[in-house]
Design a protein around this motif. Structure first.
Motif, PDB file in Angstrom:
ATOM      1  N   UNK A 559       0.617  -1.240   0.074  1.00 42.11           N
ATOM      2  CA  UNK A 559       0.009   0.164  -0.108  1.00 42.11           C
ATOM      3  C   UNK A 559       0.873   1.185   0.000  1.00 42.11           C
ATOM      4  N   UNK A 560       2.068   1.338   0.000  1.00 44.30           N
ATOM      5  CA  UNK A 560       2.903   2.250   0.273  1.00 44.30           C
ATOM      6  C   UNK A 560       2.873   3.162  -0.974  1.00 44.30           C
ATOM      7  N   UNK A 561       2.765   4.663  -0.718  1.00 47.61           N
ATOM      8  CA  UNK A 561       2.880   5.580  -1.828  1.00 47.61           C
ATOM      9  C   UNK A 561       4.042   6.224  -1.555  1.00 47.61           C
ATOM     10  N   UNK A 562       4.934   6.643  -2.668  1.00 46.73           N
ATOM     11  CA  UNK A 562       6.200   7.284  -2.140  1.00 46.73           C
ATOM     12  C   UNK A 562       6.691   8.308  -3.262  1.00 46.73           C
ATOM     13  N   UNK A 563       7.064   9.366  -3.082  1.00 41.66           N
ATOM     14  CA  UNK A 563       7.818  10.396  -4.040  1.00 41.66           C
ATOM     15  C   UNK A 563       8.654   9.725  -5.060  1.00 41.66           C
ATOM     16  N   UNK A 566      12.641   7.740  -4.688  1.00 45.43           N
ATOM     17  CA  UNK A 566      13.077   7.100  -3.451  1.00 45.43           C
ATOM     18  C   UNK A 566      13.465   5.727  -3.645  1.00 45.43           C
ATOM     19  N   UNK A 567      14.755   5.577  -3.024  1.00 45.79           N
ATOM     20  CA  UNK A 567      15.641   4.026  -3.271  1.00 45.79           C
ATOM     21  C   UNK A 567      14.617   2.998  -2.529  1.00 45.79           C
ATOM     22  N   UNK A 570      14.310   2.371   1.568  1.00 46.75           N
ATOM     23  CA  UNK A 570      13.429   3.395   2.307  1.00 46.75           C
ATOM     24  C   UNK A 570      12.162   2.606   2.900  1.00 46.75           C
ATOM     25  N   UNK A 571      11.778   1.886   1.916  1.00 46.34           N
ATOM     26  CA  UNK A 571      10.354   1.183   2.075  1.00 46.34           C
ATOM     27  C   UNK A 571      10.575  -0.163   3.189  1.00 46.34           C
ATOM     28  N   UNK A 574       8.925  -0.653   6.301  1.00 43.09           N
ATOM     29  CA  UNK A 574       7.447  -0.790   6.530  1.00 43.09           C
ATOM     30  C   UNK A 574       6.784  -2.200   6.282  1.00 43.09           C
ATOM     31  N   UNK A 650      -2.812  11.293  -7.294  1.00 47.11           N
ATOM     32  CA  UNK A 650      -3.401  11.726  -6.176  1.00 47.11           C
ATOM     33  C   UNK A 650      -3.653  13.213  -6.388  1.00 47.11           C
ATOM     34  N   UNK A 653       0.251  17.130  -5.188  1.00 46.04           N
ATOM     35  CA  UNK A 653       1.598  16.561  -5.690  1.00 46.04           C
ATOM     36  C   UNK A 653       2.595  17.488  -5.023  1.00 46.04           C
ATOM     37  N   UNK A 654       2.950  17.477  -4.014  1.00 47.48           N
ATOM     38  CA  UNK A 654       3.708  18.492  -3.420  1.00 47.48           C
ATOM     39  C   UNK A 654       5.230  18.284  -3.849  1.00 47.48           C
ATOM     40  N   UNK A 659       4.240  10.988  -7.742  1.00 43.02           N
ATOM     41  CA  UNK A 659       4.099  10.003  -6.307  1.00 43.02           C
ATOM     42  C   UNK A 659       3.982   8.703  -7.059  1.00 43.02           C
TER      43      UNK A 659
END
Lengths: 721, 721
Positions: A559-563, A566-567, A570-571, A574, A650, A653-654, A659
């Motif tokens: 379910x992860x959402x990430x920018x 991202x290597x 990092x996940x 979780x 999304x 989109x900061x 993402x």
């Protein structure tokens, strides 16, 4: 298992305290060692030297889609413990031959291409030692012989090694590395031989450096392999025909791929590149082969220059269709053995050659460097030294063009093909999706059959279960072979992460403990890799808690959402957090890359606690999601799906960036009777129910009768708490 | 704000594409740049040279616990734009003086000790440029003058810089680094001067390397600072007395700390070490000072050898009590300015000196190296070069003792004090807990007062609010001063991560938007740092969603359990996941280390997306937990508590290792009216309710009347969904 599984011999060969990958590198690790560090001593295939040639016209059958039983019998049969002393004596006799003259010889597990799975004719270390485990390095001196292997294989090695062999338990306290041992047992100033095809250039350099402390010299013996010289009844080299990988599965034609590669070559100021990783060659040329088990690759090198390309391969594997395909793409053919002479003539013609020294073997790189030196001596310039400065591999590309003119030189930089291959195109994604659904149908039929058999008290061994699964897969359209040796572990065997059942010693799968099954298929259009853990009786509440926490990790990563950028590492947290909360963990990475109708393990991306791999996850990459928990002598749990990295839409989109998230490729039920739903949040229960509803939707139409009923039962929703 | 806040001038000075810390380093970043890379050009205090001396007997007041209004007026008053041209002319006149002879001069923001907060007499860059922001590097050539600063300060710099200055917007596309610019505007072969006290040795070396591309020479002018030479009415050096930090707060006596340090010195084959970070000196000697705002440190160097220790400090700061304290610990006193001559005589006596070249300034390291060279020349050996090989800093410790005998040399390795200081002992933890409860009482009184004032429509500016908070803190036992300049941001100002309200331009805090307040206190027994975000009216549902997602990140990190040896960056994703799910993020780290009655930012640990910092979180460390979300021109949200790393007692211990978790130190209500509880899981709601129940339990007894009533109201549980 033995030959087919990934092995990290570097850990036993060289001391690398800060390596991002400890020796316990595992089959389903987030990323095989070769993709991360590419420092392993590998290599070693067939040679230009006539003395090394093996007639491939009389080649043995490659292992393709045969049942596990048969496979293992053969392999075990080949490790004859009685003849070992004789082998060592014969090998040592060669040490004093006039064209040899060495005091020690190192025999690693590798072929010449950093392959995870290798052909039997290259299994020299198993031949000389009798030890058939996948990981290990043998070192033979005039007086001693020692084998390094890791904790997975201590018991097996004790059984298989003859009494003249010392077992070096890598990773155990006080056990020296191979070079520490060599520096200790040899008097200073010895000559230590290797087959330079079997080591990447970087690994050979490290080796040279380590033994130089005692003034030992590293002897690169490229003209013959000493084990081959004494190997009676050596298996024949593989010779099954190569096939064209249809454009409807490949998605991009060879010319376009070569154009991309040429623009990379030019951008880096080079004139040519050597591709030596077998899956990179297969991907670039849209071709597949049959030379090793589990991976549809063929032994070859590919040389690409600005205007042309040359494939170095045995021509008896090249069918008329393949020849036509290559000709259309402007690819010439030369014999596999011709690579060294071609490299020499390239240097003589002033080529600027891109060599990924972490994967290209020391034989190739050394001959290029020698040829550059010869050129410089002849033409009175000294560019080679400047450019071949390993400590600044980018130097070359920064150099002024005018400086670079005039002589050959090398750019030592990672191959650009790895990332291009990792990012799947639309056709590859479609193929992966389709093959995963057929694979899911096979698994559903299998699990339905197995559940029934266990309920009827049929005595099924772990090996018989794996064989039966293969039968079901074989019935699916486009199935070729298993993508790795099935891990079929009941009870305590499930806790052995690299468990490989053998007909002689394997357990019967019962209904009193957990059963872990990790398997995968090679299909014409895709590659699968899936693990499910089940219990045919009543799991304990402790087993349910462990399973549920593994599932929570699986869900969290899914379910992860990430920018973007991202290597993967990092996940990783979780997938572990839920286990950590009660003091549990697992000693392997969480995800590895997977090829499209290619290697089941590919880089460069991965999801692991080892943060050395900075490769960002990118849209189109495929990774496995396989957290687990293993209780020694008791049971093992792993839940594995493959995931496609995709851009997510999304509301915000900061930072104005994309993402990313995951789309599941694997659709096989997860065992609800192992779930303690009181531990799950409403969102987690919803995830599980949504997943099962998708499984039913996507797979039921491929099933009939009992299997369809089984799927219906296994996809019913859990009630919300 | 200006002087008090942490600045990363390296980013503007040198191009470091692979630096783990981009220029947007922020006050509440997970870890200040200095702790991670220690490459910043810093340094510059008072010198041995008579010409550089400042009479500290006439020293000005350090800024201690004065209200923000007063503070800012003074600082603004000192930046007189009219006199700028005159300053540049005066500075350039010095370029051609016979003992100078340079073509350019670089003026960084630093003091001689890598301090985050520096004394006014060292604010040379603000003096010469007129620009008072905390981050910036000025470079003056004979023709041009340019100032580099980052995005936080573009507007302020535009206003404050005179027309002779070029503003270099660091980080903007196409803007050169200082060295790129120097290499561009100067003709090759120029002499570029720096004050070597103001650069760490490593930073000076990098600078030298960068300008050598155009054959420029770096001139280390240690005998005078050119800005000081022209600085009329330069503020006096600080001279407030140093005090002894009571053993009941320090926990471990000075002798024990020095013993630890000596064993480190001996284990590394050295005879002495120079400690130049001011908090390391203060921690080692159990002493506190008043020389800079916000940090209880005093300008000094400490030299520790096998048998003794020497503190280099102005003796007018040393009271009888301090002298007695130092004498008891065997610490001698020498003048601050005597450090260089001491270093020289150490080298002459053959010392093996441990120097952390990432923090020790170039003046000290250079003089030691020169003295080593002199020794070698005199005694005809050449050991210095061997040992001072920067590319292998560990070389020294690996050398055979016999090789090392005979001459002085340096070990260039990170100071062992940082990690010892970061792991708090029992007394330090007790002090932190106690001071946090008193701080919580002050904040409760403040928030009660403020809520009432806003409800009554009293017009309070952001600065007045900060001043009032200081009043409440001052009433607490043991309060000394703020631990940093309060960030008090209403509405859009809250979105400016480094916002510093000024009396002239600040907003009135109303009830129509969010109000973010980040503040902290220095107490006799501890240091606090807390951020709360509130809304005195009706938050929008979007603001509530953002706040709730920030809170979810805060909870996820707070509740994390992880195996020992986990670096902080592994946990950073836990604080971001909930924001990422809807495409939001924040551009700063999640946690930084905090000193015990010492610096509010300390290393080496941190929790950040920047994975360069491999320091494992250890039992006894303190970190902040401060995720946020900032919507430009609209509002800012941050929720910050301090956490103590502790060992957790779990039912399992996979791998036989310890598992760690966090204990909260901060006990101030989190605004329930900003929580959208429909987004929270039952566990998250329970976390919030449990926290508020603890807040009431721990803080209510310190409050009376309205504040106690306020606390009661603010700690009532949210209903479970």
């Amino acid at each position: 298992m033995e030959a087919a599984h990934f092995s990290p011999p570097l850990s036993s060969l060289l001391s690398r305290p800060h390596s991002p990958l400890p020796p316990r590198s595992l089959r389903f690790l987030s990323i095989p060692l070769s993709f991360l560090t590419r420092l392993s001593p590998r290599g070693g295939a067939r040679r230009a030297s006539q003395s090394r040639r093996i007639s491939s016209s009389a080649a043995g059958d490659p292992i393709v889609a045969r049942p596990s039983k048969e496979l293992r019998k053969e392999r075990n049969g080949s490790s004859a413990a009685a003849a070992e002393d004789e082998k060592l004596r014969a090998l040592r006799q060669l040490f004093s031959r006039s064209d040899v003259g060495i005091d020690a010889y190192i025999i690693p597990s590798q072929d010449a291409h950093q392959s995870e799975f290798i052909a039997e004719c290259f299994m020299r270390r198993p031949y000389i030692t009798g030890f058939t485990g996948s990981a290990g390095t043998a070192v033979v001196t005039k007086e001693k012989a020692a084998l390094w292997t890791d904790g997975r294989y201590f018991l097996q090695a004790e059984k298989q090694l003859g009494r003249d062999w010392i077992l070096m338990r890598s990773g155990n306290h006080g056990v020296p590395t191979t070079t520490e041992w060599l520096n200790d047992v040899l008097t200073p100033g010895c000559r230590i031989g290797i087959d330079p095809f079997l080591f990447s250039f970087d690994a050979a350099e490290e080796l040279k450096e380590a033994i130089s402390k005692k003034n030992h010299e590293l002897i690169l013996m490229k003209d013959f392999n000493l084990v081959d010289e004494i190997w009676k009844e050596r298996p024949k080299a593989p010779s099954k025909p190569i096939r064209v990988h249809d454009i409807k599965y490949a998605g991009v034609d060879v010319s376009s791929k070569l154009s991309f590669l040429r623009s990379e070559i030019i951008d880096n100021g080079c004139t040519a590149i050597v591709i030596s990783m077998l899956d990179e060659v297969a991907w670039l040329l849209n071709m597949r082969g049959n030379d090793v088990p589990h991976s549809p690759v063929f032994y070859s090198y590919l040389l690409v220059d600005i205007t042309g390309a040359t494939l170095f391969v045995d021509d008896n594997k090249v069918t008329a269709e393949v020849l036509n395909h290559l000709t259309n793409a402007g690819v010439e053919l030369k014999p596999y053995e011709a690579i060294l002479s071609e490299i020499e003539s390239l240097a003589a013609n002033g080529a600027k050659l891109w060599l990924d020294t972490s994967s290209v073997n020391a034989a190739i790189v050394s001959i290029f460097r020698s040829a550059c030196d010869k050129f410089a001596a002849k033409h009175g310039n000294n560019t080679r030294k400047q450019v071949n400065n390993e400590s600044s591999p980018a130097l070359f590309s920064n150099m002024n063009k005018s400086i670079r003119n005039g002589g050959p030189n090398g750019l030592y930089k990672v191959s650009p093909v790895a990332i291009a291959k990792a990012v799947k195109n639309k056709a590859e994604i479609e193929g992966m999706k389709g093959s995963h659904l057929r694979d899911a149908a096979a698994l559903s039929e299998f699990w339905c059959w197995m559940e029934q058999a266990v309920l009827e008290n049929v005595e099924l061994t772990e090996v018989e279960v794996a064989d039966k699964l293969l039968e079901f897969r074989k019935k699916q359209e486009g199935f070729i072979e298993t993508s790795f040796d099935t891990i079929s572990g009941y009870g305590a065997n499930g806790a052995i992460i690299h468990y490989q059942a053998t007909p002689e010693s394997c357990s019967v799968v019962g209904h009193k403990n957990l059963f872990l099954l990790d398997s995968g298929g090679q299909y014409i259009d895709g590659t699968t890799d899936i693990t499910r853990t089940v219990h045919f009786g009543e799991p304990s509440s402790w087993q349910k808690e462990c399973f549920t926490r593994v599932l929570q990790g699986h869900i969290a990563l899914d379910q992860a959402i990430f920018p973007e950028r991202t290597p993967g590492f990092v996940l990783d947290v979780l997938a572990r957090s839920s286990l950590w909360k009660i003091g549990l963990d697992y000693r392997h990475g969480t995800g590895h890359g997977v090829g499209a109708a290619l290697n089941v393990h590919e880089g460069p991306q991965g999801i692991s606690f080892r943060y050395g791999n900075l490769t960002a996850l990118q849209k189109g990459m495929i990774v496995s999601n396989e957290p687990g928990y293993y209780e020694d002598n008791s049971f093992g749990i792993r839940i594995e799906n493959l995931l496609l990295v995709k851009e997510v839409d999304l509301p915000n989109s900061y930072g104005g960036i994309s993402y990313l998230g995951f789309e599941k490729l694997t659709f096989v039920p997860i065992e609800n009777n192992l779930v303690d739903s009181s531990l799950l949040s409403p969102m987690e229960i919803k995830w599980l129910n949504d997943y099962h509803s998708q499984v039913w939707e996507k797979v039921s139409s491929l099933l009939n009768g009992a299997a369809r009923d089984w799927l219906w039962r296994k996809t019913r929703p859990l009630p919300q708490n």
